[in-house]
Design an enzyme around this catalytic site. Structure first.
Site, PDB file in Angstrom:
ATOM      1  N   SER A 112       0.844  -1.195   0.000  1.00  9.02           N
ATOM      2  CA  SER A 112       0.000   0.000   0.000  1.00  9.02           C
ATOM      3  C   SER A 112       0.883   1.249   0.000  1.00  9.02           C
ATOM      4  O   SER A 112       1.688   1.424  -0.915  1.00  9.02           O
ATOM      5  CB  SER A 112      -0.969  -0.042   1.196  1.00  9.02           C
ATOM      6  OG  SER A 112      -1.993   0.919   1.049  1.00  9.02           O
ATOM      7  N   GLU A 202      -2.383  -3.111  -7.551  1.00  9.99           N
ATOM      8  CA  GLU A 202      -3.595  -3.315  -6.763  1.00  9.99           C
ATOM      9  C   GLU A 202      -4.050  -1.955  -6.265  1.00  9.99           C
ATOM     10  O   GLU A 202      -3.310  -0.976  -6.328  1.00  9.99           O
ATOM     11  CB  GLU A 202      -3.328  -4.263  -5.588  1.00  9.99           C
ATOM     12  CG  GLU A 202      -2.278  -3.782  -4.580  1.00  9.99           C
ATOM     13  CD  GLU A 202      -2.819  -2.852  -3.507  1.00  9.99           C
ATOM     14  OE1 GLU A 202      -4.000  -2.974  -3.135  1.00  9.99           O
ATOM     15  OE2 GLU A 202      -2.044  -1.997  -3.027  1.00  9.99           O
ATOM     16  N   HIS A 272      -5.422  -5.376  -0.856  1.00 13.05           N
ATOM     17  CA  HIS A 272      -6.189  -5.131   0.363  1.00 13.05           C
ATOM     18  C   HIS A 272      -7.391  -6.091   0.463  1.00 13.05           C
ATOM     19  O   HIS A 272      -7.831  -6.659  -0.526  1.00 13.05           O
ATOM     20  CB  HIS A 272      -6.723  -3.699   0.374  1.00 13.05           C
ATOM     21  CG  HIS A 272      -5.668  -2.645   0.472  1.00 13.05           C
ATOM     22  ND1 HIS A 272      -4.834  -2.314  -0.578  1.00 13.05           N
ATOM     23  CD2 HIS A 272      -5.328  -1.816   1.499  1.00 13.05           C
ATOM     24  CE1 HIS A 272      -4.025  -1.335  -0.202  1.00 13.05           C
ATOM     25  NE2 HIS A 272      -4.296  -1.017   1.057  1.00 13.05           N
TER      26      HIS A 272
END
Length: 297
Positions: A112, A202, A272
């Protein structure tokens, strides 16, 4: 011949790993304690950065304090790996005027917002690991946890199965990223070379039109002309705003990526809100768009 990035020394039980919060502030201690316990059960010593409980707005303390924890961990000769406690936002703020001491190589582990640290380290050809942060580790299935530790301790990792997207097979250097974080690193000193790379992307909580906008910018900047393949993970909570006319996130990804005529794989188990299988940064991989398999050399 494709040359992988330098691999940090493999870990072994008894090693010291340091946990720092380079981005957002800690939300709860429960998930943190569970993540620490997993590392300790594997035989590792875990030390927390002194500012890990700090809070400054949405950040885990002021930049100088978060940078101090990162510097301390990186320079500590006993420390063999640095684990991000969580993502959020703020990692890139630490990297203004930052330089890595390349006589040291140690693992940085996270995903992330931690994309900024992983990519920055990639600019000096040091490998790292796109993997669960400490506060998400306990939510991973046992096979994913075992797979992460197997790689850190042996340097070997099993293939991942996704869904076939665009045909063909290609080999290149793997560069995983959160799409939103990655786009803000393009054309900065934190962007590694994309030449001959396979990008793994992602994202989370972005409306489909925002994903479209970001991918369109990557296209207009010519990024996809340099890379050899695209491996897509989970785009979670990326549904359209209720009541609006919109493509789905799957339709946006197809529309913006399938005409690039490079191997493309969907729905690999990383990102996630679900399984977040470890992805070695800067290592040689093969992506098969016909079978949906991402494998390591």
């Amino acid at each position: 011949m494709i040359k992988p990035y330098q691999l940090p020394p493999l870990l072994k039980p008894g090693d010291l790993v340091m946990a720092i919060a380079p981005s957002g502030s800690l939300k709860t201690t429960d998930a943190l304690e569970k993540g620490i316990a997993i590392w300790q059960e594997r035989g590792y010593r875990v030390e927390l950065g002194k500012n890990y409980q700090s809070c400054y707005g949405y950040l885990a303390g002021r930049d100088r304090n978060r940078r101090e924890d990162m510097t301390t961990a990186w320079q500590n000769p006993e420390c063999k790996a640095i684990i991000a406690i969580r993502g959020g936002y703020g990692g890139a703020r630490l990297l203004e005027d930052w330089s890595w001491s390349t006589n040291k190589r140690k693992w940085i582990i996270g995903f992330s917002d931690i994309t900024s640290l992983l990519w920055s380290l990639a600019t000096v050809n040091i490998s790292s690991l796109h993997a669960p942060v400490l506060t998400t580790l306990a939510s991973e299935p046992p096979w994913a946890i075992d797979r992460m530790f197997d790689y850190l301790e042996t340097g070997k990792i099993k293939p991942l199965q996704g869904k076939p997207g665009k045909g063909g097979e290609t080999t290149g250097i793997l560069l995983p990223a959160n799409l939103t974080v990655g786009i803000h690193l393009l054309n900065t000193p934190l962007q590694p070379s994309f030449k001959g790379a396979i990008i793994a992307l992602e994202d989370v909580t972005e409306y489909p039109y925002r994903i479209d906008r970001m991918l369109t910018q990557w296209r207009m900047m010519g990024v996809f002309k340099e890379i050899k393949g695209i491996a897509l993970g989970r785009f979670s909570r990326c549904e359209p705003y209720p009541g609006t006319k919109s493509w789905t996130i799957a339709e946006v990804l197809r529309d913006r990526l399938e005409d690039l005529n490079i191997p493309l794989v969907y729905d690999l188990p990383f990102g996630h809100d679900g399984v977040n299988a470890a992805l070695p940064v800067g290592q040689v991989v093969t992506l098969n768009g016909n079978t949906g398999i991402l494998s390591w050399e």
